[in-house]
Write an enzyme that holds these catalytic residues in place. Structure first.
Site, PDB file in Angstrom:
ATOM      1  N   ASP A 326     -19.681 -34.367  27.667  1.00 61.17           N
ATOM      2  CA  ASP A 326     -19.084 -33.994  26.273  1.00 61.17           C
ATOM      3  C   ASP A 326     -19.172 -35.544  25.643  1.00 61.17           C
ATOM      4  OD1 ASP A 326     -17.127 -34.874  28.373  1.00 61.17           O
ATOM      5  OD2 ASP A 326     -15.821 -34.517  26.706  1.00 61.17           O
ATOM      6  N   GLU A 327     -19.237 -35.399  24.302  1.00 57.84           N
ATOM      7  CA  GLU A 327     -18.871 -36.493  23.366  1.00 57.84           C
ATOM      8  C   GLU A 327     -19.572 -37.568  23.727  1.00 57.84           C
ATOM      9  OE1 GLU A 327     -14.457 -35.080  21.933  1.00 57.84           O
ATOM     10  OE2 GLU A 327     -14.571 -35.995  23.687  1.00 57.84           O
TER      11      GLU A 327
HETATM   12  N1  IFG Z   1     -12.103 -33.052  23.664  1.00 64.28           N
HETATM   13  C1  IFG Z   1     -12.367 -34.144  24.689  1.00 64.28           C
HETATM   14  C2  IFG Z   1     -11.328 -34.045  25.748  1.00 64.28           C
HETATM   15  C3  IFG Z   1     -10.321 -34.150  24.997  1.00 64.28           C
HETATM   16  C4  IFG Z   1      -9.816 -33.490  24.100  1.00 64.28           C
HETATM   17  C5  IFG Z   1      -8.452 -33.277  23.688  1.00 64.28           C
HETATM   18  C6  IFG Z   1     -13.723 -31.972  25.609  1.00 64.28           C
HETATM   19  C7  IFG Z   1     -14.751 -31.260  26.418  1.00 64.28           C
HETATM   20  C8  IFG Z   1     -10.667 -33.283  22.913  1.00 64.28           C
HETATM   21  N2  IFG Z   1     -13.727 -33.276  25.445  1.00 64.28           N
HETATM   22  O1  IFG Z   1     -12.694 -31.291  25.280  1.00 64.28           O
HETATM   23  O2  IFG Z   1     -11.481 -35.184  26.414  1.00 64.28           O
HETATM   24  O3  IFG Z   1      -9.637 -35.543  24.277  1.00 64.28           O
HETATM   25  O4  IFG Z   1      -7.820 -32.086  23.081  1.00 64.28           O
END
Ligand code: IFG
Length: 513
Positions: A326-327
């Site tokens: 992710d991200e």
């Molecule tokens: N998104 C990030 C997480 C976390 C989350 C907090 C995903 C797959 C926001 N990635 O959710 O690491 O930081 O709400």
């Protein structure tokens, strides 16, 4: 005492005593709601002469029998033991019948005035039936010290089995580290609501939490802090094996996640050679995301990943390995696609099925891979087009780090406010056009821990939303509605108290009706 007063007292007792003895099984507050309940209008009582009967040949029921005996003895004060033949009345009978009730996690609970019988095709079904029995007994059954009885259960039959095979929750132990004891308590919560997967988010920018013997700095350095600069921590391989055993005894599969190529600052701070510029990063204790990336075009990166996946897979009996994905905003798109495909083959080499957050749906997925939908319907549909399955974790519905409302001190609100009804009123097979039950493996509720630092705070964010996610995973959609559910949930308040759970008393639930 005058005759009139005596009559009134007797009448009062008749009413109150009568209502205290449960007689109508269909009026009980079981969560997840069972598939079918038939009440027969009387009651069964657990007494000091109750024993748990496991006839020979069902030796794999031994642990489950001891688990039940321990639970009942602790709170009733009775000395409930396991016997191998049915001698008395008030017996609890556990039996495996391969031709038995539906499905490998299903069970049949048959309660008469004389005995309570649990039948299932697998021990897991007996374990889930035991959770139902716990919820049919007064809340005091959950106490860790002996309580006053009587211990009565309404008679009748329950036939039950789950909708989805993957019914999970996630705990982020990277942003803030939680002890083995905390993880075991989290597992107890999942078991009580018939959930069967715990996804552990073991690494991120702020911390690496699992010992890898071939890369020791990951924990000695990368595990030495956490969000806010605290001391962090990590699981030794023995700690991890202890967590896995505790979960597996309760029919819960551990899904380990090593998030990559992004969310990797802790690893990049531990080994300079994992960085493209060969410079080790500083440890990070903030809460930004998307700034880190493993160096996807260096061979040592894949040697590192191979060692990590090998060591962790050897300690993980479950079929899945979660690689995150992710991200990865600091990784070029073509590098990301190449990286995920190479890591997918490493995961398969060690006999595991890859799970990745929905961004991995863009890559050449193998049909046995799984994506976890959190944010992008598009990527999830791309994955399904390649034959992959989907775990439903829509952030707007299942992220337990979301505030209940604007007054919640912990958590975030970037996805949504998620009150108890919001978390319950959705269906996995209706949430994304084109995503149906044939593509869906199940559901999972993640708890990210940037703002959650201890067990009390975990409990506050997880309860009372978790039982709703458990019901979405277990109970068919036609049996689910907020009116009926909130009524049943309101009767779990005294169970949360008996288990000393620090829950959010949402005003949407009629707790004190
Ligand atoms: N998104 C990030 C997480 C976390 C989350 C907090 C995903 C797959 C926001 N990635 O959710 O690491 O930081 O709400």
């Amino acid at each position: 005492m005058s005759r009139l007063l005596l009559t009134i007292t007797a009448l009062g007792c008749l009413i109150s005593c009568e209502t205290r003895t449960p007689k109508d099984l269909s009026k009980e507050s079981i969560i997840p709601r069972p598939a079918s309940i038939t009440a027969t209008g009387s009651s069964f009582r657990i007494t000091g002469s109750t024993s748990i009967v496991i006839t020979e040949g069902d030796s794999d029921l031994e642990w489950v029998g001891q688990y039940l005996a321990g639970l009942l003895s602790e709170s009733t004060g009775f000395d409930i033991d396991l016997v191998d033949e049915n001698k008395g009345s008030e017996s609890i009978i556990l039996k495996i019948d391969p031709e038995g009730p539906i499905g490998e996690e299903g069970y049949e609970l048959n309660i008469t005035e004389d005995e309570l019988t649990l039948t299932a095709t697998q021990p897991a079904g007996i374990f889930y039936g035991i959770q139902t029995v716990r919820q049919l007994l007064p809340a005091g059954i959950e106490s860790s010290t002996p309580q006053e009885g009587p211990w009565e259960i309404a008679t009748g039959t329950i036939l039950d089995n789950p909708r989805y095979g993957y019914r999970g929750a996630m705990l982020d132990v990277a942003r803030h580290f939680f002890s083995v004891e905390d993880v075991k308590r989290y597992i107890d919560f999942l078991a009580y609501y018939k959930m069967n997967v715990l996804h552990l988010h073991l690494s991120d920018d702020q911390g690496w939490r699992i010992e890898i013997k071939s890369w020791p700095n990951l924990t000695s350095h990368g595990g030495s802090t956490e969000v806010g600069g605290g001391e962090g921590g990590y699981y030794t391989q023995d700690n991890y094996r202890e967590i896995v055993k505790y979960a597996n005894d309760r029919y819960i599969t551990i899904v380990p996640e090593i998030d990559m190529p992004g969310h990797t600052n802790a690893a990049l701070a531990s080994y300079a050679e994992l960085n493209c510029d060969n410079k080790a990063r500083e440890l990070y204790t903030g809460t930004e995301v998307g700034f880190s990336s493993l160096c996807t075009d260096k061979e040592i990166t894949y040697e590192f990943i191979d060692d990590v996946i090998r060591e962790l897979s050897e300690m993980t009996p479950g079929p899945y390995f979660h690689i995150g994905g992710d991200e990865s905003h600091a990784t070029k798109k073509e590098d990301y696609l190449y990286f995920v495909e190479r890591v997918q083959s490493i995961v398969n080499k060690y006999g595991k099925r890859m799970i990745g957050w929905d961004e991995t749906g863009q890559t050449q997925l193998l049909p046995n891979s799984v994506v976890q939908f959190w944010n992008s319907s598009e990527y999830s549909l791309q994955a399904v087009a390649k034959g992959a399955k989907v775990i439903m974790s829509p952030a707007k519905k299942t992220y337990m780090d979301m505030k209940y409302d604007s007054t919640t001190s912990l958590g975030y609100d970037w996805a949504a406010y998620i009150e108890v009804d919001d978390g319950y009123q959705w269906d996995p097979a209706e949430y994304v056009d084109g995503l149906t039950d044939e593509n869906i493996l199940g559901v999972e509720a993640p708890l990210w821990s940037e703002t959650v630092t201890n067990m009390e705070e975990i409990e506050y964010m997880v309860f009372p939303r978790l039982p709703g996610y458990a019901e979405i995973g277990w109970t068919s959609a036609v049996l689910r509605d907020w009116e009926n559910y909130s009524e049943r949930l309101s009767n779990h308040g005294d169970r949360f108290e008996a288990m000393e759970i620090d829950f959010y008393r949402s005003e949407l639930v009629p707790w004190d009706k």
